[in-house]
Motif scaffolding. Sequence first.
Motif, PDB file in Angstrom:
ATOM      1  N   LYS B 116       0.962  -1.182   0.054  1.00  0.00           N
ATOM      2  CA  LYS B 116       0.279  -0.310  -0.534  1.00  0.00           C
ATOM      3  C   LYS B 116       0.837   1.242  -0.436  1.00  0.00           C
ATOM      4  O   LYS B 116       0.558   2.254  -0.334  1.00  0.00           O
ATOM      5  N   GLU B 120       1.117   3.811  -3.414  1.00  0.00           N
ATOM      6  CA  GLU B 120       0.504   4.831  -3.043  1.00  0.00           C
ATOM      7  C   GLU B 120       1.506   6.010  -3.100  1.00  0.00           C
ATOM      8  O   GLU B 120       1.067   7.220  -3.711  1.00  0.00           O
ATOM      9  N   HIS B 135      -9.191   5.282  -6.116  1.00  0.00           N
ATOM     10  CA  HIS B 135      -9.938   3.986  -5.251  1.00  0.00           C
ATOM     11  C   HIS B 135     -11.105   4.401  -5.424  1.00  0.00           C
ATOM     12  O   HIS B 135     -11.302   4.468  -4.143  1.00  0.00           O
ATOM     13  N   SER B 434     -10.163  -3.429  -7.465  1.00  0.00           N
ATOM     14  CA  SER B 434      -8.295  -3.134  -8.125  1.00  0.00           C
ATOM     15  C   SER B 434      -8.377  -3.331  -9.054  1.00  0.00           C
ATOM     16  O   SER B 434      -6.573  -3.274  -9.001  1.00  0.00           O
ATOM     17  N   ARG B 454      -0.335  -5.106  -8.706  1.00  0.00           N
ATOM     18  CA  ARG B 454      -1.072  -5.400  -7.845  1.00  0.00           C
ATOM     19  C   ARG B 454      -0.786  -7.431  -7.062  1.00  0.00           C
ATOM     20  O   ARG B 454       0.318  -7.979  -7.558  1.00  0.00           O
TER      21      ARG B 454
END
Lengths: 760, 760
Positions: B116, B120, B135, B434, B454
Amino acid sequence: MSTSAPHLKRESPRRSPSTTEPAEETPLIQADAPEDSDSAEEPVGSERWESSANQTYNSLDFDEVENELLIESRKRDSGRSHEPWVIKQWVIIIIIGILTAVVAYGIDQGIAFLMKIKFEAVDKYMGTTTHNDTHIVHVDVNGTLVPEERVAYSTTDIPFAAPFFIFIAINMCYVAVAAALVIFGEPVARGSGIGEIKCYLNGVRIFRVVRFKTLVCKAVGILFSVASGLPCGKEGPMIHSGAAIASGIATGKSTKLHCDTGIFREFRNDRHKRNFVTAGAAAGVGAAFGAPVGGLLFAVEEVGSFWSLDLTVKVFVCSAITPWVLQLLLDPHEYAKTSIRGLIDFGKVEGEYNYSDIPFVILLGILGGLIGAAFIWTNIKLTKWRRKYVNTKARRFIEVLFVNGLTSAVLITLVLRGFTCLDENDVLPANRASLKRYGCNPGEYNDMATYFFRSMEESIHVLIHTETSIPIKSLIIQIIPYYFLTILTYGIYVPSGLFLPTLALGASFGHLYAQTWNSMTNGAVTLDPARFAVYGGTAVLGGVVRMTISVVVIIMEATGNTSFFYPLTMITLAAKFVGDKITHGVYEEHIHLNNIPLLDTAVEDPKYESLCAEQVMHQNIVIVPRVVTVAHLKKILRATPFDNALIVIDPESSRFVGLLLRRSAVILIAKQADQRKLELADFVKSDKERQLFRVKKYGIIEEDAEDVNRSIDLKPYMDQWPFTVQKATPFTRVFRTFRELGLRHIVVLDELRKPVGLIG
Amino acid sequence: MSTSAPHLKRESPRRSPSTTEPAEETPLIQADAPEDSDSAEEPVGSERWESSANQTYNSLDFDEVENELLIESRKRDSGRSHEPWVIKQWVIIIIIGILTAVVAYGIDQGIAFLMKIKFEAVDKYMGTTTHNDTHIVHVDVNGTLVPEERVAYSTTDIPFAAPFFIFIAINMCYVAVAAALVIFGEPVARGSGIGEIKCYLNGVRIFRVVRFKTLVCKAVGILFSVASGLPCGKEGPMIHSGAAIASGIATGKSTKLHCDTGIFREFRNDRHKRNFVTAGAAAGVGAAFGAPVGGLLFAVEEVGSFWSLDLTVKVFVCSAITPWVLQLLLDPHEYAKTSIRGLIDFGKVEGEYNYSDIPFVILLGILGGLIGAAFIWTNIKLTKWRRKYVNTKARRFIEVLFVNGLTSAVLITLVLRGFTCLDENDVLPANRASLKRYGCNPGEYNDMATYFFRSMEESIHVLIHTETSIPIKSLIIQIIPYYFLTILTYGIYVPSGLFLPTLALGASFGHLYAQTWNSMTNGAVTLDPARFAVYGGTAVLGGVVRMTISVVVIIMEATGNTSFFYPLTMITLAAKFVGDKITHGVYEEHIHLNNIPLLDTAVEDPKYESLCAEQVMHQNIVIVPRVVTVAHLKKILRATPFDNALIVIDPESSRFVGLLLRRSAVILIAKQADQRKLELADFVKSDKERQLFRVKKYGIIEEDAEDVNRSIDLKPYMDQWPFTVQKATPFTRVFRTFRELGLRHIVVLDELRKPVGLIG
């Protein structure tokens, strides 16, 4: 494996005089080798041989005899590739898988055929319309019923006497065939066979347990015992059949059929045979439940011995082939059907469990353990009574007829007079076609007939797929008589499995359990009766057989629902834990009752831990000098009827030099080793040679004047490096060696390598 | 287990001088006992000890030392019940299950957290709206998208340099942590650990492989290596962690933490520890895949040793507890969720297979075997090159950074410049949340970002749940670089599993395979790409690891679909059969490369069959008289650095009387057995005693003038009945004894019981 105490002296499980041994009908003579075990049927040459009649069990030898001949042959072969040997093994595995499926198919179709004849006959006497009625109700594509010309008639309209006696008569005819096959054919084909296979795979030789005759008696017998309406299943016998098929294929011959293909001669030793028999048993599970992974796990859970990757893959492939072939045979037109199907097809069960079910699931497991323990306790009491009083062939035959007559009478009475008419619409459309309607109005069905007048698989299928609940009264009337009849049945002289009756009982019980909670709590608890039927079946099955992981996986595979994993695991563990506090599992109890010396995998009882080799060995060992005259060897063989191997010593120093199997000694004499050096091939018997050998074997008892002048050097034929232990070696280590290596003999020596005893 | 040749001389796997051993950083000194294996970090007292530094591996001893002290203690305890002992075992099993789940949870959450942070940061530099964009796309209850304030921008709009360097920098920071833990912490924590656990469970001691420090380095390291974007999975490391947890709990202490609870002291021998470690490894599989049955079968397939019912049930319970606890931790609010969930959650896959798929499935299995073999072949070449040139800590560290930098650069370039925009509507609604949209218009997604940005689990999830097909170009761009990067990664000094990368590669490949057939035949063949993604994943995984039944069951459990059984079985068997013709499995090849003497379960090579004990034994044995002066014993210990046990003889007759472990000899001196008779407890070291012992151990090298007058009778301390064989005993039998009983030493004697050699 939880026999109460290890019996290391496997050679001498003498029966106590007060009980007679019912398991074996004819006195069995100790056979010298697995290939020769039907020598029991031969006349015996000397009265000294008689004393070996008590030896019913023996240990298998998973170690090869390492003698000079073998070593020479290895040196000769050392350049050659193992490839053809590996291919042969795979060919055997595939044949075992296919044949097991074929036998399973035969059993399935045979039972269906016999049941059809029976119920058509009964239907005929039920009244004219019944027959048409039950067979013309169809389900159309939309799942709705297509009713045709129905005649309503009330409960008292149906006749009693005619169907009652017809039903009983047909059942007794059927069961007579099954009983005759077992009692007069092959007594070892009795019961489920799982206990016997377990013993075999753990290294206890039970004579004739995996022979062709046993296979025939078991496979044909189970047809008739299931069709006769006895509460017994075909799953255990299917596993036993798989094992017997494997044994027959692996050795490539049958003594009974006097046929010896000779192709798989290299696998004729206990070690290889065990591997194939393991695969066959797993294939049997695969066939019975359509559960290939369950088959492998059954083998892991029950064999509990040395596993190699190679064996794992073979067992797995074998247990996967069988349900696949079986499915092709069962649905030749629907070969694209995808769910794995065995003889039991529960159908895909949907639904997932809730965490809130957990306490109820665990309680159900505990109840299953208690029910199972009560079952076993009663059955064992009954079995003990049986061995005391039901101890002749005639009495056993009459007992079978009696049990079957009683069962049939109870069932037909319930069907004809104890039934309740239930609404057909409560049953899933797919199951409606097989509902029985005796004495009920159109749109209704006779609950007892539906439960008892169909195969148990179908009954279970209804229980686990019903949308609404079956009345409590109806369930109770099903459960109670069936429970006692099942107890009564297990142990009579017919092939009979326990899996299906306990599953069926448990499914009804689970249904009842869920409904009781639902009504007791006025809806505060809502348990799904259909799902609890699956749980209940597992609980009672687990309580009786005490398997854990294999039962869980078998049920998961049979229902095609992996989300049952946790509830089923909790149930089987709870049932095992609670049940084990009261009795052992049903197979272990029967093994124990038959005095079969099944070794546990560990020394459990602390009092055995402080023993040493000297305290458990036989002292009456048979010693021969390395160079021996034929006369002396004959004398020794005559004087010692036991299968104990001959211990060879150096005559000068009295030191131990080797171990000679009794069988090898007989061959040495029969083939006149004093005149030429024998080859390894002389010890592998072809069918023709075996005949010769059998004659010679008993011929040797006669002495020959020349014998004293002829002598044999045993060195090339004996095993010079068998496992030996010191007198004071602790029992724990002896036990471990024996158990984990699967040995038949361990020689006990003193400090100077002089032999003092033999364990095995 | 298919190492090419058995190496019986386990004590002396000397490296050839041309290669250095990269697996262990510090030279390891032969430790005397498992509890003491970190004595390697201690200074050594004499240069003679140095020569033992080559001994990296050793065999575990699954047989207890049977000496007089043990027998006395057994006699004392013979009245006591085994009950508390059994309960303790179960407590350990439950704790292992729970702790493995906790560690798995920690790893899962840790990776999610690190990922994450990384994404980000990258998102921030992708452009201002990207962050919001990816998001805020939500899926409402109807499964349709709820779009919010989107800004359309074209491919070239997204920046390159900023995200490129940010991505690489973060990845390299992460990987540096993983590399540091392995290179400077615990080198044995490198790689997947499955090979090492396999060796351990088959009786090869690899030092520090199941220690606490290894656990920490592995579990923390895998967080960072997975988060760093390297193509590696957490499954192998999870299994290794489970085994290490089990070992720590079973012995109830940690050397590193200087903590010794002392509660489970009775299980501190190789035999018990092995059983718990087996359970721990199975729990690791359970945690990784949510596959409890797969965990048990993994243990059966990989351990391939003696199985008892007791062990089966324990392993099963342990591997069932773990995913259950893990599920509670992962979904505390949704605890009623019922599917078994592991770290990989493929989600329930519906659909059944068709018989018409079979030829395509088998061909896919064959391709999987070929791809796997090519993978292994290349990886082994690379590993050999690595050991030659990448042989210092610094170089290894740099290599890790280089591989990570390269991987990161390739991935980010593909994401930023090699992508195709695909329509979001082709993805199942549940997976849309996702999707990554970098550089694509609203309603579209960036295929490369979705695949590479991912977790691999999510990528596989998309592949096997997609309704329509992913473009072939997009699949090829994913597969090719990833394949080579995965080969490059396996073997660098970070914890890295192979299961997930090979599954992901295979899933893409299977998708491609199905589409290629569909388009080549113009629709005559219609293979479902989603289902073939599952098949393809299994094919490549099977081709690399060469497991069969455990892979099948793991995938069946992870997808919750039992109808995959037959296609998956065909695929794994085909992949294994084809792959085994070219190379061994990746773990076996690496075991072989590390010169770890893993014994096969059977003698495969015919040339070994004609050997005998004399030809494989060590001749440089250490002989001591039964009553020995302290001076003499010290001299012997000094002179013989090997861990070979001391062979005790009767001084008059020179006959063998017993075997004394080197470790026991050290304790005898350290605890001054010449002054008092030691107890059994003296040989079980508490933490405090161990400290004392370690000092004494090296202290004994100094001689004492008094030593010549003090003597010890070794009789109570030696094993008087160890396994012995004759000089001429065939190798096959020696091998079987050694392998099946899991021994460490076999003494070779001549006819007069005089010792001539030692095998072990």
